[in-house]
Design an enzyme around this catalytic site. Structure first.
Site, PDB file in Angstrom:
ATOM      1  N   ARG A  74       0.807  -1.220   0.000  1.00 48.55           N
ATOM      2  CA  ARG A  74       0.000   0.000   0.000  1.00 48.55           C
ATOM      3  C   ARG A  74       0.845   1.278   0.000  1.00 48.55           C
ATOM      4  O   ARG A  74       0.619   2.182  -0.826  1.00 48.55           O
ATOM      5  CB  ARG A  74      -0.927   0.032   1.230  1.00 48.55           C
ATOM      6  CG  ARG A  74      -2.148  -0.820   1.128  1.00 48.55           C
ATOM      7  CD  ARG A  74      -2.531  -1.364   2.494  1.00 48.55           C
ATOM      8  NE  ARG A  74      -1.531  -2.365   2.846  1.00 48.55           N
ATOM      9  CZ  ARG A  74      -1.650  -3.666   2.518  1.00 48.55           C
ATOM     10  NH1 ARG A  74      -2.739  -4.082   1.941  1.00 48.55           N
ATOM     11  NH2 ARG A  74      -0.697  -4.523   2.800  1.00 48.55           N
ATOM     12  N   THR A  75       1.780   1.374   0.915  1.00 49.89           N
ATOM     13  CA  THR A  75       2.507   2.633   1.098  1.00 49.89           C
ATOM     14  C   THR A  75       3.363   2.936  -0.124  1.00 49.89           C
ATOM     15  O   THR A  75       3.347   4.055  -0.654  1.00 49.89           O
ATOM     16  CB  THR A  75       3.391   2.551   2.364  1.00 49.89           C
ATOM     17  OG1 THR A  75       2.602   2.032   3.427  1.00 49.89           O
ATOM     18  CG2 THR A  75       3.935   3.910   2.738  1.00 49.89           C
TER      19      THR A  75
ATOM     20  N   LYS B  88      26.527  -5.546  -1.639  1.00 52.30           N
ATOM     21  CA  LYS B  88      28.001  -5.513  -1.785  1.00 52.30           C
ATOM     22  C   LYS B  88      28.645  -4.762  -0.632  1.00 52.30           C
ATOM     23  O   LYS B  88      29.843  -4.495  -0.649  1.00 52.30           O
ATOM     24  CB  LYS B  88      28.373  -4.817  -3.100  1.00 52.30           C
ATOM     25  CG  LYS B  88      27.842  -5.488  -4.350  1.00 52.30           C
ATOM     26  CD  LYS B  88      28.320  -4.697  -5.577  1.00 52.30           C
ATOM     27  CE  LYS B  88      27.281  -4.684  -6.660  1.00 52.30           C
ATOM     28  NZ  LYS B  88      27.564  -3.663  -7.681  1.00 52.30           N
TER      29      LYS B  88
ATOM     30  N   ARG C 182      11.265   3.775   3.906  1.00 49.90           N
ATOM     31  CA  ARG C 182      10.801   2.772   4.873  1.00 49.90           C
ATOM     32  C   ARG C 182      12.008   1.938   5.271  1.00 49.90           C
ATOM     33  O   ARG C 182      12.764   1.461   4.411  1.00 49.90           O
ATOM     34  CB  ARG C 182       9.720   1.872   4.292  1.00 49.90           C
ATOM     35  CG  ARG C 182       9.428   0.686   5.211  1.00 49.90           C
ATOM     36  CD  ARG C 182       8.224  -0.103   4.813  1.00 49.90           C
ATOM     37  NE  ARG C 182       6.994   0.629   5.074  1.00 49.90           N
ATOM     38  CZ  ARG C 182       5.776   0.097   4.988  1.00 49.90           C
ATOM     39  NH1 ARG C 182       5.649  -1.174   4.654  1.00 49.90           N
ATOM     40  NH2 ARG C 182       4.706   0.811   5.237  1.00 49.90           N
TER      41      ARG C 182
ATOM     42  N   HIS D 234       4.649   5.619  11.707  1.00 48.17           N
ATOM     43  CA  HIS D 234       4.193   5.439  10.329  1.00 48.17           C
ATOM     44  C   HIS D 234       3.201   6.586  10.088  1.00 48.17           C
ATOM     45  O   HIS D 234       1.984   6.398  10.074  1.00 48.17           O
ATOM     46  CB  HIS D 234       3.537   4.067  10.174  1.00 48.17           C
ATOM     47  CG  HIS D 234       3.248   3.646   8.765  1.00 48.17           C
ATOM     48  ND1 HIS D 234       3.375   4.486   7.668  1.00 48.17           N
ATOM     49  CD2 HIS D 234       2.814   2.451   8.267  1.00 48.17           C
ATOM     50  CE1 HIS D 234       3.040   3.826   6.566  1.00 48.17           C
ATOM     51  NE2 HIS D 234       2.707   2.594   6.907  1.00 48.17           N
TER      52      HIS D 234
HETATM   53  N1   CP Z   1      -0.316  -0.373   5.975  1.00 45.80           N
HETATM   54  C1   CP Z   1       0.867  -0.478   5.331  1.00 45.80           C
HETATM   55  O1   CP Z   1       1.843   0.209   5.648  1.00 45.80           O
HETATM   56  O2   CP Z   1       0.858  -1.389   4.326  1.00 45.80           O
HETATM   57  P1   CP Z   1       2.130  -1.792   3.466  1.00 45.80           P
HETATM   58  O3   CP Z   1       3.114  -2.450   4.390  1.00 45.80           O
HETATM   59  O4   CP Z   1       1.614  -2.719   2.415  1.00 45.80           O
HETATM   60  O5   CP Z   1       2.717  -0.538   2.893  1.00 45.80           O
END
Ligand code: CP
Length: 320
Positions: free
Chosen positions: A70-71, A98, A120, A148
């Protein structure tokens, strides 16, 4: 000239930050600005204005060192909707294998002319490290167990869209609170906007002194259920089971899972949220996930608008 949606740039003029590292660092007014900008993008999309020129000539890099559906996808689509160029980076198959460091990797990608970095990472504070070492705007797409922020913004946006306000609502965050970046960001955002927040889960998975963040604690979901306006069912992270902090999956589902029977004791208009991915039959049964109270796919739709708003408001080349 850019297509300007924020007609007199009033939202943009009030925005002073360059990074989105967490909702801890934003005021209620700043959170509301992002929500309002996302609402404006949603209004335009409903009129068929899905391709905007606001970030034309800028470059966004999606740096994902952890899996995401999603993100990652919605940040990528958000950049495209705003006419930015998008660079996709995955740790797997990169020169990290590497031995190149995290900072060197990011600085090399920045050197290609990137204006905004979406990151992320499994390590809490990784986006902060990039903010200190890069000249670009940095957006946190999830850092370990820390925050998040865009997930909480889209959760809050979805609630506000359905209820008009957060003031006076009672919202429960259910699950592994200790290890959840979604819970942490929701706590900051919801409390700043005036919601009553209850964290609920096995006692072993609720951080000590969490009340200091302005939330209430419950370990019996059935007891608080009739009071709740919104229930956010956090994903169960199966790896925690091995740590001894977690009851069995069956016991968890029995005590904290949302199912049709349990839902009957909730308010008639209760909203069911989940950040996804969901474990069907564990934190939520399919009848509830796909039922009339669920706004799970609305959350995903709104995630695109929230990420457009964040990219737009934080873009350094887009100052009014
Ligand atoms: N909710 C969420 O962060 O989903 P993803 O890990 O798929 O990005």
């Amino acid at each position: 000239m850019n297509f300007v949606t924020d007609t007199d740039n009033s939202i943009k003029k009030r925005w002073t930050k360059r990074h989105l590292l967490g909702l801890e660092y934003l005021s209620a007014d700043e959170i509301t600005m992002i929500l309002d900008q996302a609402a404006e993008f949603k209004r335009l999309a409903a009129q068929g204005e899905t391709k905007l020129g606001l970030l034309r000539g800028t470059v966004v890099a999606n740096l994902f060192f952890e899996p995401s559906t999603r993100t990652r996808t919605s940040f990528g689509l958000a950049a495209k909707r705003l006419s930015a160029d998008i660079v996709e980076f995955s740790a797997a198959g990169s020169s990290l294998v590497k031995g190149e460091t995290f900072i060197d990797t990011a600085r090399n990608i920045e050197a290609m002319g990137v204006d905004q970095v979406v990151v992320r990472h499994s390590t809490p504070g990784a986006p902060h490290l990039l903010a200190q070492n890069l000249n670009t705007s940095v957006l946190n797409a999830g850092d370990g167990t820390h925050e998040h922020p865009t997930q909480a913004l889209l959760d809050i946006f979805t609630i506000r869209e359905h209820r008009g306000t957060l003031q006076g609502l009672t919202v429960a965050l259910v699950g592994d609170i200790s290890h959840s970046r979604v819970a942490r960001s929701n706590i900051w955002g919801l409390t700043k906007l005036g919601a009553r927040v209850i964290v609920c889960g096995p006692a072993t998975l609720i951080p000590q002194h969490v009340e200091k963040l302005g939330v209430e604690v419950a370990t019996d979901l059935d007891k608080i259920l009739p009071e709740l306006d919104c229930i956010n069912l956090l994903r169960i992270q199966f790896e925690r089971q091995r740590s001894g902090l977690f009851p069995s999956i069956a016991e968890y589902a029995h005590l904290f899972g949302m199912n049709g029977e349990r839902l009957k004791t909730a308010k008639d208009d209760v909203m069911i949220l989940a950040p996804g991915p969901i474990n069907r039959g564990v934190e939520i049964t399919p009848d509830v996930a796909d039922g009339g109270h669920s706004v799970i796919l609305d959350q995903v739709t709104n995630g695109l608008l929230i990420r457009m708003a964040c990219l737009y408001l934080l873009n350094p080349k887009n100052s009014p």
